[in-house]
Design a protein around this motif. Structure first.
Motif, PDB file in Angstrom:
ATOM      1  N   GLY A  90       0.821  -1.199   0.000  1.00 28.26           N
ATOM      2  CA  GLY A  90       0.000   0.000   0.000  1.00 28.26           C
ATOM      3  C   GLY A  90       0.858   1.253   0.000  1.00 28.26           C
ATOM      4  N   LYS A  91       0.691   2.074   1.016  1.00 24.29           N
ATOM      5  CA  LYS A  91       1.440   3.332   1.105  1.00 24.29           C
ATOM      6  C   LYS A  91       2.748   3.165   1.880  1.00 24.29           C
ATOM      7  CE  LYS A  91      -2.630   6.224   0.805  1.00 24.29           C
ATOM      8  NZ  LYS A  91      -3.347   7.351   1.362  1.00 24.29           N
ATOM      9  N   ARG A  92       3.157   1.935   2.096  1.00 25.91           N
ATOM     10  CA  ARG A  92       4.372   1.644   2.856  1.00 25.91           C
ATOM     11  C   ARG A  92       5.253   0.667   2.077  1.00 25.91           C
ATOM     12  NH1 ARG A  92       4.593   4.952   6.942  1.00 25.91           N
ATOM     13  NH2 ARG A  92       5.688   3.555   8.308  1.00 25.91           N
ATOM     14  N   VAL A  93       6.519   0.659   2.413  1.00 26.31           N
ATOM     15  CA  VAL A  93       7.459  -0.344   1.910  1.00 26.31           C
ATOM     16  C   VAL A  93       7.984  -1.088   3.130  1.00 26.31           C
ATOM     17  CG1 VAL A  93       9.652  -0.733   0.731  1.00 26.31           C
ATOM     18  CG2 VAL A  93       8.094   1.013  -0.108  1.00 26.31           C
ATOM     19  N   GLN A  94       7.803  -2.389   3.137  1.00 23.92           N
ATOM     20  CA  GLN A  94       8.279  -3.204   4.248  1.00 23.92           C
ATOM     21  C   GLN A  94       9.712  -3.650   3.965  1.00 23.92           C
ATOM     22  OE1 GLN A  94       5.166  -6.149   4.087  1.00 23.92           O
ATOM     23  NE2 GLN A  94       3.950  -5.055   5.619  1.00 23.92           N
ATOM     24  N   ILE A  95      10.536  -3.614   4.989  1.00 19.48           N
ATOM     25  CA  ILE A  95      11.953  -3.933   4.845  1.00 19.48           C
ATOM     26  C   ILE A  95      12.336  -4.995   5.872  1.00 19.48           C
ATOM     27  CG2 ILE A  95      14.311  -3.018   4.963  1.00 19.48           C
ATOM     28  CD1 ILE A  95      13.060  -0.229   4.377  1.00 19.48           C
ATOM     29  N   ILE A  96      13.055  -5.995   5.408  1.00 17.22           N
ATOM     30  CA  ILE A  96      13.666  -7.003   6.277  1.00 17.22           C
ATOM     31  C   ILE A  96      15.137  -7.073   5.896  1.00 17.22           C
ATOM     32  CG2 ILE A  96      13.747  -9.423   6.971  1.00 17.22           C
ATOM     33  CD1 ILE A  96      10.845  -9.669   6.073  1.00 17.22           C
ATOM     34  N   GLU A  97      16.010  -7.125   6.888  1.00 19.65           N
ATOM     35  CA  GLU A  97      17.454  -7.209   6.627  1.00 19.65           C
ATOM     36  C   GLU A  97      18.074  -8.347   7.438  1.00 19.65           C
ATOM     37  OE1 GLU A  97      18.214  -2.391   6.288  1.00 19.65           O
ATOM     38  OE2 GLU A  97      18.626  -3.442   8.165  1.00 19.65           O
ATOM     39  N   ILE A  98      18.947  -9.079   6.789  1.00 21.23           N
ATOM     40  CA  ILE A  98      19.810 -10.006   7.504  1.00 21.23           C
ATOM     41  C   ILE A  98      21.122  -9.251   7.688  1.00 21.23           C
ATOM     42  CG2 ILE A  98      21.024 -12.213   7.478  1.00 21.23           C
ATOM     43  CD1 ILE A  98      18.847 -13.219   5.522  1.00 21.23           C
ATOM     44  N   LEU A 102      18.163 -10.258  12.511  1.00 22.59           N
ATOM     45  CA  LEU A 102      17.194  -9.791  11.520  1.00 22.59           C
ATOM     46  C   LEU A 102      16.660  -8.436  11.968  1.00 22.59           C
ATOM     47  CD1 LEU A 102      15.139 -13.039  10.865  1.00 22.59           C
ATOM     48  CD2 LEU A 102      16.898 -12.039   9.419  1.00 22.59           C
ATOM     49  N   ASN A 103      16.740  -7.448  11.081  1.00 21.37           N
ATOM     50  CA  ASN A 103      16.190  -6.116  11.324  1.00 21.37           C
ATOM     51  C   ASN A 103      14.961  -5.951  10.435  1.00 21.37           C
ATOM     52  OD1 ASN A 103      18.475  -5.363  12.959  1.00 21.37           O
ATOM     53  ND2 ASN A 103      19.619  -5.097  11.068  1.00 21.37           N
ATOM     54  N   TYR A 104      13.975  -5.189  10.905  1.00 20.17           N
ATOM     55  CA  TYR A 104      12.771  -4.981  10.104  1.00 20.17           C
ATOM     56  C   TYR A 104      12.175  -3.620  10.394  1.00 20.17           C
ATOM     57  CZ  TYR A 104      10.643  -6.316  14.524  1.00 20.17           C
ATOM     58  OH  TYR A 104      10.301  -6.387  15.841  1.00 20.17           O
ATOM     59  N   GLY A 105      11.354  -3.144   9.459  1.00 24.07           N
ATOM     60  CA  GLY A 105      10.668  -1.875   9.624  1.00 24.07           C
ATOM     61  C   GLY A 105       9.850  -1.559   8.391  1.00 24.07           C
ATOM     62  N   THR A 106       9.066  -0.473   8.474  1.00 21.70           N
ATOM     63  CA  THR A 106       8.297  -0.020   7.315  1.00 21.70           C
ATOM     64  C   THR A 106       8.617   1.442   7.041  1.00 21.70           C
ATOM     65  OG1 THR A 106       6.388   0.526   8.694  1.00 21.70           O
ATOM     66  CG2 THR A 106       6.381  -1.631   7.656  1.00 21.70           C
ATOM     67  N   CYS A 107       8.655   1.766   5.768  1.00 22.32           N
ATOM     68  CA  CYS A 107       9.001   3.106   5.303  1.00 22.32           C
ATOM     69  C   CYS A 107       7.836   3.642   4.470  1.00 22.32           C
ATOM     70  CB  CYS A 107      10.260   3.008   4.430  1.00 22.32           C
ATOM     71  SG  CYS A 107      10.811   4.559   3.724  1.00 22.32           S
ATOM     72  N   PRO A 108       7.523   4.921   4.563  1.00 22.51           N
ATOM     73  CA  PRO A 108       6.503   5.477   3.676  1.00 22.51           C
ATOM     74  C   PRO A 108       6.926   5.264   2.208  1.00 22.51           C
ATOM     75  CG  PRO A 108       7.073   7.055   5.392  1.00 22.51           C
ATOM     76  CD  PRO A 108       8.065   5.929   5.485  1.00 22.51           C
ATOM     77  N   ALA A 109       5.960   5.018   1.344  1.00 20.90           N
ATOM     78  CA  ALA A 109       6.265   4.759  -0.072  1.00 20.90           C
ATOM     79  C   ALA A 109       6.947   5.943  -0.741  1.00 20.90           C
ATOM     80  CB  ALA A 109       4.982   4.392  -0.825  1.00 20.90           C
ATOM     81  N   GLU A 110       6.702   7.156  -0.225  1.00 18.37           N
ATOM     82  CA  GLU A 110       7.351   8.339  -0.816  1.00 18.37           C
ATOM     83  C   GLU A 110       8.765   8.531  -0.285  1.00 18.37           C
ATOM     84  OE1 GLU A 110       4.956   9.713   2.722  1.00 18.37           O
ATOM     85  OE2 GLU A 110       4.506   8.488   0.974  1.00 18.37           O
ATOM     86  N   GLY A 166      16.904   0.131  10.377  1.00 16.96           N
ATOM     87  CA  GLY A 166      17.208   0.779  11.649  1.00 16.96           C
ATOM     88  C   GLY A 166      16.943   2.274  11.672  1.00 16.96           C
ATOM     89  N   TRP A 167      16.768   2.891  10.519  1.00 15.25           N
ATOM     90  CA  TRP A 167      16.471   4.330  10.451  1.00 15.25           C
ATOM     91  C   TRP A 167      15.009   4.612  10.774  1.00 15.25           C
ATOM     92  CZ3 TRP A 167      18.685   6.205   5.093  1.00 15.25           C
ATOM     93  CH2 TRP A 167      20.052   5.904   5.018  1.00 15.25           C
ATOM     94  N   LEU A 168      14.167   3.627  10.708  1.00 14.58           N
ATOM     95  CA  LEU A 168      12.718   3.827  10.725  1.00 14.58           C
ATOM     96  C   LEU A 168      12.166   3.865  12.147  1.00 14.58           C
ATOM     97  CD1 LEU A 168      12.123   1.330   7.838  1.00 14.58           C
ATOM     98  CD2 LEU A 168      12.057   3.825   7.688  1.00 14.58           C
ATOM     99  N   PRO A 169      11.173   4.732  12.390  1.00 19.13           N
ATOM    100  CA  PRO A 169      10.640   4.848  13.745  1.00 19.13           C
ATOM    101  C   PRO A 169       9.966   3.573  14.253  1.00 19.13           C
ATOM    102  CG  PRO A 169       9.471   6.316  12.227  1.00 19.13           C
ATOM    103  CD  PRO A 169      10.585   5.683  11.461  1.00 19.13           C
ATOM    104  N   ASP A 170       9.460   2.742  13.337  1.00 21.88           N
ATOM    105  CA  ASP A 170       8.801   1.507  13.771  1.00 21.88           C
ATOM    106  C   ASP A 170       9.686   0.282  13.542  1.00 21.88           C
ATOM    107  OD1 ASP A 170       8.713   1.284  11.032  1.00 21.88           O
ATOM    108  OD2 ASP A 170       6.633   0.644  10.940  1.00 21.88           O
ATOM    109  N   SER A 171      10.977   0.470  13.561  1.00 22.15           N
ATOM    110  CA  SER A 171      11.892  -0.640  13.304  1.00 22.15           C
ATOM    111  C   SER A 171      12.018  -1.545  14.523  1.00 22.15           C
ATOM    112  CB  SER A 171      13.275  -0.113  12.912  1.00 22.15           C
ATOM    113  OG  SER A 171      13.868   0.563  13.999  1.00 22.15           O
ATOM    114  N   GLY A 172      12.504  -2.739  14.271  1.00 25.81           N
ATOM    115  CA  GLY A 172      12.739  -3.695  15.347  1.00 25.81           C
ATOM    116  C   GLY A 172      13.844  -4.650  14.951  1.00 25.81           C
TER     117      GLY A 172
END
Length: 110
Positions: free
Chosen positions: A42-50, A62-70, A87-93
């Motif tokens: 949708g309006k977000r991009v989900q990110i997963i990192e090893i 494993l790092n994860y978070g969502t970024c606004p599509a813009e 790790g830059w994202l406010p909702d990261s974990g």
């Protein structure tokens, strides 16, 4: 073969097909330190990192978070979702075996 080659291959063999089947696209630009996966939702991009341990030991988290599509704005600069780290994202974990920064905080082969 390096100390982490076997573990990297095993993690990739187990994780990459599952991530791709879920609609994630692999991004190797951060290799060898980080193997990232992104998908639009949708309006977000989900990110997963090893994220591999920086000293070359066979360990990862494993790092994860969502970024606004813009994209993400930091200090007046706009970063596209394909160049943002989880790790830059406010909702990261982070998914790790234990809290903290020590050796027990990494999934590890050794």
């Amino acid at each position: 073969m390096g100390r982490t080659t076997e573990l990297r291959r095993a993690v990739a063999a187990a994780f990459v097909p599952v991530a791709e089947a879920a609609g994630f696209t692999m991004d190797r630009r951060g290799m060898p330190a980080i193997l990232a996966f992104r998908r639009s939702a949708g309006k977000r991009v989900q990110i997963i990192e090893i994220q591999w341990e920086k000293y070359g030991r066979p360990r990862f988290v494993l790092n994860y978070g969502t970024c606004p599509a813009e994209g993400l704005e930091i200090d007046g600069r706009r970063f596209r979702p394909d160049s943002v780290a989880a790790g830059w994202l406010p909702d990261s974990g982070r998914l790790q075996p234990r809290r903290g920064m020590g050796p027990g905080a990494w999934f590890r082969q050794d």
